[in-house]
Scaffold this active site. Structure first.
Site, PDB file in Angstrom:
ATOM      1  N   ALA A  35      50.261  16.994  26.393  1.00  0.00           N
ATOM      2  CA  ALA A  35      51.591  17.136  25.797  1.00  0.00           C
ATOM      3  C   ALA A  35      51.917  18.590  25.458  1.00  0.00           C
ATOM      4  O   ALA A  35      53.081  18.963  25.341  1.00  0.00           O
ATOM      5  CB  ALA A  35      51.675  16.271  24.543  1.00  0.00           C
ATOM      6  N   CYS A  44      37.578  25.193  17.914  1.00  0.00           N
ATOM      7  CA  CYS A  44      36.748  25.612  16.782  1.00  0.00           C
ATOM      8  C   CYS A  44      36.872  27.115  16.528  1.00  0.00           C
ATOM      9  O   CYS A  44      36.417  27.614  15.502  1.00  0.00           O
ATOM     10  CB  CYS A  44      35.281  25.270  17.045  1.00  0.00           C
ATOM     11  SG  CYS A  44      35.009  23.514  17.299  1.00  0.00           S
ATOM     12  N   ASP A 292      37.384  13.396  20.176  1.00  0.00           N
ATOM     13  CA  ASP A 292      37.894  13.085  18.840  1.00  0.00           C
ATOM     14  C   ASP A 292      38.655  11.764  18.745  1.00  0.00           C
ATOM     15  O   ASP A 292      39.007  11.343  17.649  1.00  0.00           O
ATOM     16  CB  ASP A 292      38.836  14.203  18.356  1.00  0.00           C
ATOM     17  CG  ASP A 292      38.084  15.425  17.877  1.00  0.00           C
ATOM     18  OD1 ASP A 292      36.861  15.501  18.097  1.00  0.00           O
ATOM     19  OD2 ASP A 292      38.723  16.316  17.283  1.00  0.00           O
ATOM     20  N   ASN A 314      32.276  18.028  24.432  1.00  0.00           N
ATOM     21  CA  ASN A 314      31.757  18.629  25.659  1.00  0.00           C
ATOM     22  C   ASN A 314      30.682  17.777  26.300  1.00  0.00           C
ATOM     23  O   ASN A 314      30.712  17.543  27.510  1.00  0.00           O
ATOM     24  CB  ASN A 314      31.189  20.014  25.343  1.00  0.00           C
ATOM     25  CG  ASN A 314      32.183  21.089  25.672  1.00  0.00           C
ATOM     26  OD1 ASN A 314      32.283  21.490  26.823  1.00  0.00           O
ATOM     27  ND2 ASN A 314      32.953  21.510  24.698  1.00  0.00           N
TER      28      ASN A 314
END
Lengths: 572, 572
Positions: A35, A44, A292, A314
């Site tokens: 998006a 991070c 996530d 990852n």
């Protein structure tokens, strides 16, 4: 006919999975949709971009060889198509298609043989007024990070409030206070920062260090409203008062982006997050998910939990890539390893902290040790504080946390512990870990071995000890508790304490204790202490052997106590 | 009646065992004897004492709280008797006594219920003339170290020769060259330094770094004599010539001090070293032994081996202490973890190096990777080179070695690998290691994970690669081998190589390779390369998919090659 794969989400897991698919199955036709405009960045790294350690946001998007991972890069170098600013609206599992919508409103139907979901997470929203004010941010995307940095770089931010004392909140606090000199306050609703990750003792060390570094930390405080003028934020109102703020960061955790999956009928956790198998497949075997937006097993507890960590995205992305391309790899679960830099100290941990272990029903205890990372005679060294968490019944090690100035040294110990957690290690496994030793880089007995040894001495009742935080409470009530601290260090170390508190602090160096037993009262609560807990443990063995019933040993000694900001020699 | 314990040997294992015995069984009567005056010192710190990093030799004998561990210390603080300058002459197992002789010739018979042998090791002697000359030293005791330091500090040493390129020899070389500016030469009979520990590639990196740091390393060279004038050494004669030397260190390994045990009829290894059980008991269950005088199991090979490492002495000493005092702990064996600082680089490893694995009969291969220890976008970072050794048949990981400027970062990766070696890990176990990640301290995919991933790609034949050292040989014969290197980096990196070797070096950036396949000849031996091996691997997938038969990928890329000191762009 070649395998058609659609990947939804372009930050961490999605690109990793897509690249891996193409390497294993070069014929596959892979399309990735996201998006946002900016994709495939090191999320991070955002606090370090805001601080200026990373000067340009493009660096977060670059490969190690300085190519920006944009649509063109993925097309040319990785041979798959990326559609940015394209939103996935719905999944038709029967037809095996995804309906997507571009920025201009154009809708397209993308067919798939295999679908990969890596939609990530969204910052949790606080149900309070004022969230919509200017200069109230979350730290959810690189786009938002760019706006935050523009704002702080403009020089118009004198004070900032960060709501939430977790990883992102604290890293942003460091970024503001250290590099931009902004008056920064962190507000945390729990009674400590990093709840769930750090024990109270470790959190106290961190809170003290933040205070020394000009970050105000307010715990047990709840934000009730954000107020502003002319549409811009001016202050944050809590149950305890109000704090001026030109900028507010809301960092109260993230929630998995699982709506697309829920609407498609895929199994999701009641508390949020797509449920996946060890092969990272959802309840529809043609649909994989990771990062996530999923929940996974906590290897230590055996329970399903939510771990939004970039390193997991990852490794899961690679597994998904292999499996989509016809392989079979499994993701065994998470031990919850983390590390965070807070100014001059690093904090790291793996497995369960003591509060979490107790909450999970383990009959657990912890041992604190403090020791240098390199040989104590080698000039370049830092002190490492470790807290090892152990199940009493079995001697099983459940977790490890630590703090050190040298983050690399600390990370090594935590990673070492994390590596064996899935093998259900006992204290003996940790005690016997064979760690690389030369004086510039370690000790003949490493601090991690020492932590296990101390815990084992406690477990078998040979070392009866008091936790640093318990000792601080005991000290407060020293008169009513009839306390006597016996300082087993040499006089030079003990002197300021004895002089300040002659009734409660007595010096008997460890080497003299056998000959001075008659000086030790049998009607007082005895706490034995030294710098690290070693000599006081030795003294405890002597006292118990001489028939003293309950002398306790201060775990981690004055070295640990000092890190907590507790110094009886400086009291009024 | 209390337990009588005699401990022979006072450097590392002996004092550790004695202290532990007294903590677990405070009633025990413990007597420790040692032939030297100086006891309980950090022997691994000797090179740092000679260099001056550690200013006073007493520091090596001090506890972390600066008390010197001498006879008085052990008597007062640990409650056992130490007899220094006292030699153990013989053991009477039937009578359970040890005959000892003091410096003045007085002999005493010490009775024991349990006996602990920690006699350590002695430097191996070279069968060459001239060993007895002045200024020819070994590095066996602190006493000898003090004499070496006095000598170098006197300013009379202009040149030194170190015979032996193992740990002690190389650490002494650094000490001489770095801190004292002495012209230093290391002579090693094998064709590389650190034979048995490092692979050829890692040793080459170390040798190059030593040369850059003004240490001359001469391998495949055998010392034949040491010559002198007026009783003092002046030069070292080898099979290849002679080297002037004001000082010579003989550091060709150590042999276990097992004579006392042999004479007492205890089982010893044919090649030297007392044989002990997992409980550290000798063939006489009342006699325990550990440290440099015993042989133990190599966990990776299952064979008995000799590992004279200070960290093992400590952990074995603790186990012996527990068991002598009535407990039951076991020592499971050794994986052989080491670390060494050589000027600005650290080298570390665990398990088997590739040459050792092959020698042990494993069908093994290794994968080289090079990656930064922290996020590639974080300003403070160092490159880590790793070589992971894998059994082909099973994917079992047999060992790991590495080099890095940041020794703490490197140690962390090696310790992590060492921790799981006893669980017979496969590549997947290493690939899925959950390592602490934040940009200042790690990468979302750690270099250790990357090493396992690369090896796995090689194992399944997806990544067909050439080792850096093999490539160097191939390059030498580039004309006869009909070689073409395709440099998949951007032009800026490739330019100097293409300009220097237009017939053998061609640039096609990885992102362009799909469109330029027709430029690649099918009749040449193709080596694909980039900085680290990542883009060249990606390119290899493309070429193989396009039907090129044998394009190989340079493992570790130009980054690794450069560390080997191999730079085709600088060739004449």
């Amino acid at each position: 006919m070649s395998l058609k794969v659609v990947v939804i989400g372009g930050v961490a897991l999605g690109p990793k999975a897509a690249c891996r698919i193409k390497r294993v199955a070069p014929d596959a036709e892979v399309t990735l949709v996201d998006a946002s405009k900016l994709i495939s960045y090191g999320g991070c790294g955002i606090p370090y971009y805001v601080s200026g350690d990373v000067s340009d946001h493009q660096q977060l998007q670059e490969t190690s060889f300085h190519m920006v991972r944009d649509e063109q890069f993925f097309q040319d170098c990785k041979d798959f198509k990326v559609m940015t600013e394209t939103r996935a609206l719905s999944i038709d599992r029967k037809a095996k298609t995804v309906l997507v919508q571009a920025k201009d409103g154009t809708q397209t139907t993308l067919p798939y043989d295999k679908l990969v979901l890596g939609m990530g997470s969204t910052p949790r929203k606080l149900p309070i007024p004022g969230r919509e004010l200017d200069n109230v941010f979350t730290v959810s995307t690189l786009g938002e990070a760019i706006r935050i940095k523009e704002k702080v770089a403009s020089g118009s931010v004198g004070s900032a409030v960060i709501v939430g004392g977790g990883f992102i909140g604290l890293e942003m606090a460091e970024s503001f206070a250290d590099m931009w000199g902004i008056e920064t306050t962190v507000i945390e609703v729990a009674d400590q920062i990093m709840p769930g990750f750090m024990s109270k003792a470790m959190a106290t060390i961190a809170e003290k260090h933040l205070a020394e570094s000009d970050v105000t930390v307010r715990t047990s405080e709840m934000v009730q409203a954000i107020e502003g003028e002319d549409g811009k934020v001016t202050r944050v109102v809590t149950n305890k008062g109000a704090i001026d703020a030109d900028l507010v960061i809301l960092a109260v955790g993230v929630i998995p982006n699982d709506i697309l999956a829920r609407e498609a009928g895929l199994s999701c956790s009641e508390r949020g997050g797509i449920i996946v198998s060890k092969t990272m497949q959802t309840s529809d075997p043609d649909i994989y998910a990771g990062g996530d937006c999923v929940v996974v097993e906590n290897i230590v507890t055996g329970k399903i939990g939510y771990f939004p960590l970039g390193s997991l995205a990852n490794s899961q992305g690679r597994i998904i890539g292999t499996n989509v391309a016809g392989g079979r790899e499994t993701f065994d679960g998470v031990v919850g390893t983390y590390i965070i830099k807070l100014f001059d100290l690093a904090f790291s941990g793996t497995g369960l902290s003591l509060p979490v272990a107790l909450r999970e029903g383990f009959d657990a205890f912890s041992a604190h040790v403090i020791m240098s990372d390199h040989s104590h005679f080698y000039p370049k060294r830092d002190m490492v504080s470790l807290e090892i968490v152990v199940e009493r019944r079995s001697g099983r090690v459940l977790g490890l946390q630590g703090a050190c100035q040298n983050g690399d040294s600390l990370k090594g110990r935590i990673d070492t512990m994390a590596a064996i957690l899935k093998f259900r290690p006992t204290l003996r496994d940790v005690s016997s870990l064979e760690m690389a030793y030369a004086p510039p880089f370690g000790s003949a007995m490493d601090v991690l071995n020492a932590a296990a040894n101390t815990a084992e001495n406690m477990l078998v009742g040979r070392n009866v000890s008091i936790q640093p935080t318990e000792f601080a409470k005991l000290w407060e009530n020293r008169a009513s508790e009839n306390l006597l601290c016996i300082d087993t260090r040499e006089w030079g170390n003990a002197e300021p304490f004895v002089n300040k508190h002659p009734d409660f602090w007595k010096n008997i160096p460890q080497g003299q204790i056998r000959g001075r037993l008659d000086e030790i009262p049998r009607d007082k609560k005895i706490v034995l202490l030294c710098n690290t807990g070693g000599r006081s443990y030795e003294s405890q063995v002597i006292l118990r052997h001489a028939g003293f019933l309950e002398p306790v040993n201060l775990q981690g000694g004055m070295g640990f106590i000092k890190q907590l900001g507790f110094d009886p020699s400086q009291e009024e």
